[in-house]
Design an enzyme around this catalytic site. Structure first.
Site, PDB file in Angstrom:
ATOM      1  N   GLU A 417      74.498  20.569  -0.466  1.00 35.67           N
ATOM      2  CA  GLU A 417      73.051  20.505  -0.224  1.00 35.67           C
ATOM      3  C   GLU A 417      72.877  19.995   1.200  1.00 35.67           C
ATOM      4  O   GLU A 417      72.964  18.804   1.470  1.00 35.67           O
ATOM      5  CB  GLU A 417      72.365  19.569  -1.230  1.00 35.67           C
ATOM      6  CG  GLU A 417      72.422  20.036  -2.678  1.00 35.67           C
ATOM      7  CD  GLU A 417      71.382  21.109  -3.018  1.00 35.67           C
ATOM      8  OE1 GLU A 417      70.584  21.489  -2.133  1.00 35.67           O
ATOM      9  OE2 GLU A 417      71.382  21.565  -4.178  1.00 35.67           O
TER      10      GLU A 417
HETATM   11 ZN   LIG Z   1      69.046  25.648  -3.661  1.00 35.97          ZN
END
Ligand SMILES: [Zn+2]
Length: 748
Positions: A417
């Site tokens: 992320e």
């Molecule tokens: Zn995503």
């Protein structure tokens, strides 16, 4: 009676509001009318872990995440729902939010326009125009064009192939093919197939940084194939498959500035076209709709799973392709581990939040390969400064790509992320997200041979031949091979310490000349004379007076006391008696230019043709550096320290460190006293103050429950005797806050 107090420091740093505001002006009018009712809120978190959970749960509304709160864009109805669930929800004036990063970036930009910084140079040179307002992120078409160019320029290293259509393409509504760039030098015949690294990005359309990062990784490998020993080794020993844009239809929507996540399938949520489509990362077959709350059955929801498993052509194409790449190495029971020698690696690159997620995401039971998955995740974390955690610790989810990669096939699988926000500024992307993630991806490619095993061994970090670097030098030049060897190259998770590594046992050096063995293997010794700790430094003088001209490859590998060998690190050296003598070490100095709440740091020496320089900045002892000749950072008023490391292309390094004062916001000071009469207590926080403004209101929380009072004085009756936890936050006129925690004991 026990009394503890903790000051929780909070710095607001909201990097997206400029992008968000800007993008709203470009929205179609029906969307704009709904977003008009949206307001910006801070949701307080109990801990960093909790803030990650909130950020993930409300990812579709996320503006920013800090350790003590998240900033969300919500309508009043959603804000009330959060309050009902016991969260503290503070509405923030959007002009207060705007006061932070975007404002500062503009202010700093104006202040530094006289100097041509690296980022502006880069965007001027960029062959692509990019997403409007974000020149550093190529559009779908530009991404495909660049990938095609790679395949054209390097036909022996790269090919570009379609693996299936997007939904729109399948329907004859325009759309795109899903295309994979396959990288690898396969000119030599091999007995065994090469280990495979598969990665995909932009499965969620609005995650701007992801496809740009994987494309930059591909460009790095092919552009450095001749000059960089690691890039060469990776392409010779690995096959790398990159699906840059896994959701091209959705991505096209997101390029107009809309926070689009799903694909664009018009059969779902047809009445509200701007919310239509399927969340591709809930549509994978393995454990599709396997748990409660792992995905949504509501067509208009951002996590709509689709009517059946793998209903979407994008997911069908990815599943077909990934299954063709990897052998299934895991049994059918959740508790069956994959064999430790399983080759290959599966990466799904998302944003945002700064996390490295590993299986499982459908259950809190640890994955059968958890120790190995965690070790590799923590290595990725050390390169990026992100936090490693099991995906389920954020939020349970089903039908995801982790299910395909790990649960179904047993391939070590990770979700990155990236960064702080979906529409990350180009400044942050270039100074932080891209360079640090590039290191993690190169590492991924190297360990893809035995990814469950090799990360257990020590890492050879920062290997360089000082005096030569990437330049050709004459025989007998003054050269030293330098490296840091670490068995503890990990980043501590938020909820615990780093596990101790083993002491280094052995470091060996092998040299090849023009691809053939050259001389004997050398055992390298540490600077302090004895290998006895998990971290050691190597400095080995190279005597090349009698070495013939040619290109040499240095291969260094280290072993710990448990016998684990780590990843090989390599460096190339070219000896050429016609080459000029190396230049001397570079000058390192920088100027600081600050506005209220932020500073730009600019190196005084710009790179020139003959003396290419790289710059690394460590601000206030940060875990990972910022990169580039000019960087920006944000913070509170106070003394800041910055360490600049300048390296020239002869791998000679100069370091300078400076402290300087920065004006900026000051946190309020929370003071609280109390008196109790049996179970009745009187709390007084009226002595709280804000050095640069005023305390506007207070938030009280008792044993985890928020109270409705916003006053400085609180009368409270506890329901039973015993230890009680009382937290009070003073919030100032700029929405900065500090929390004081009391642990008190009341008696009946
Ligand atoms: Zn995503």
């Amino acid at each position: 009676m026990k009394l503890t107090s903790a000051m929780m420091l909070l710095a607001l740093s909201v990097s997206t509001s400029y992008a968000t505001t800007q993008s709203h002006s470009q929205l179609p009018s029906d969307v704009a009318s709904t977003t008009n009712s949206l307001k910006t809120y801070h949701i307080l978190a109990d801990s960093a872990q909790h803030s990650y959970q909130l950020a993930h749960e409300y990812h579709d509304a996320l503006i920013d995440r800090q350790n003590r709160f998240v900033t969300l864009l919500l309508d009043e109805h959603d804000a009330d729902k959060l309050r009902e669930r016991g969260h503290l929800v503070v509405q923030v004036e959007s002009k207060q939010v705007l006061k932070n990063q975007p404002y500062l970036q503009q202010a700093l930009q104006q202040k530094t326009t006289s100097k041509l910084t690296r980022s502006t140079k880069l965007s001027n040179l960029n062959e692509s125009a990019g997403i409007p307002g974000f020149a550093c992120y190529p559009t779908v078409e530009e991404t495909y064009q660049q990938a095609q160019n790679i395949a054209k320029r390097y036909p022996q290293l790269a090919s570009w192939r379609s693996i299936g259509p997007s939904w729109q393409k399948e329907q004859g509504l325009g759309g795109y093919d899903l295309n994979v760039l396959v990288l690898g030098d396969n000119s030599k015949k091999r007995k065994k197939p090469k280990p495979i690294l598969f990665m995909q990005s932009a499965l969620h359309a609005r995650e701007y940084t992801t496809a740009a990062t994987t494309l930059a990784f591909a460009n790095y490998l092919v552009d450095n194939y001749q000059s960089n020993a690691d890039a060469q080794w990776i392409l010779q020993e690995r096959d790398i498959h990159i699906l840059f844009v896994a959701n091209p239809d959705g991505r096209k929507q997101a390029e107009t500035g809309v926070l689009w996540r799903k694909n664009t399938n018009e059969n779902y949520c047809a009445d509200t076209p701007q919310r239509r489509g399927v969340d591709l990362n809930r549509n994978f077959s393995y454990e599709w709709f396997a748990i409660d709350n792992g995905s949504s059955g509501e067509q208009c929801d951002q996590t709509y799973r689709g009517p059946v498993a793998a209903s979407e052509p994008e997911v069908q194409a990815i599943e077909r392709y990934v299954r063709s790449l990897f052998e299934d190495r895991r049994g059918d029971l959740p508790t069956d581990p994959a064999p430790l020698d399983t080759p290959g690696l599966f990466l799904d690159i998302h944003s945002a939040g700064g996390m490295i997620l590993y299986p499982f995401d459908t259950t809190y039971e640890p994955a059968p390969n958890e120790p190995q998955l965690k070790q590799l995740a923590q290595r990725f974390a050390a390169f990026t400064g992100y936090r490693a955690m099991p995906a389920v610790d954020l939020y349970p989810a089903d039908g995801t790509s982790l299910g395909l990669g790990y649960s179904e096939l047993g391939v070590p699988s990770f979700v990155f992320e990236l960064g702080r926000t979906f529409f990350e500024s180009c400044q942050d992307y270039q100074q932080e997200v891209l360079p640090n993630n590039l290191q993690a991806l190169l590492y991924a490619a190297k360990v893809a041979g035995t990814p469950y095993i090799t990360p257990q061994g020590p890492e050879v970090l920062d290997l360089r031949i000082s005096g030569a670097g990437s330049m050709a030098v004459p025989q007998g030049s003054e050269l030293t091979l330098q490296a840091k060897i670490s068995d503890e190259f990990l980043l501590a998770p938020d909820n615990g310490p780093i596990e101790a590594g083993q002491a280094i046992k052995k470091v060996r050096l092998r040299v090849e000349r023009n691809g053939k063995k050259f001389g004997k293997k050398v055992k390298l010794s540490p600077i302090d004379g004895v290998f006895d700790t998990p971290e050691e430094f190597i400095s080995h003088t190279l005597d090349t007076r009698y070495w013939p001209n040619g290109t040499y490859t240095f291969i260094v590998q280290a072993q710990d006391r448990d016998g684990n060998w780590g990843v090989k690190a390599t460096q190339q050296l070219t000896l050429d008696n016609n080459a000029p003598a190396p230049v001397s070490a570079p000058e390192a100095n920088f100027i600081t230019e600050c506005v209220y709440g932020g500073c730009a740091l600019t190196a005084t020496k710009e790179p020139t043709q003959g003396d290419a320089l790289t710059y690394k900045w460590y601000i206030n002892d940060s875990e990972v550096p910022l990169h580039g000749p000019s960087v920006q950072f944000w913070g509170l008023k106070g003394t800041q320290t910055a360490k600049l490391e300048v390296e020239n292309n002869y791998a000679q390094r100069t370091i300078v460190e400076k402290s300087f004062e920065m004006d900026g916001p000051v946190l309020p000071v929370t003071n609280v006293s109390y008196e109790c009469e049996k179970l009745s207590c009187h709390f007084d926080a009226s002595k709280s103050y804000d050095p640069d403004g005023s305390v506007e209101f207070f938030v009280w929380r008792i044993n985890g429950e928020y109270l409705s009072s916003r006053e400085a004085i609180l009368e409270y009756e506890f329901s039973q005797a015993g230890e009680q936890k009382v937290e009070v936050a003073a919030i100032d006129n700029e929405y900065y806050l500090s929390v004081k925690t009391l642990l008190i004991t009341v008696n009946e």
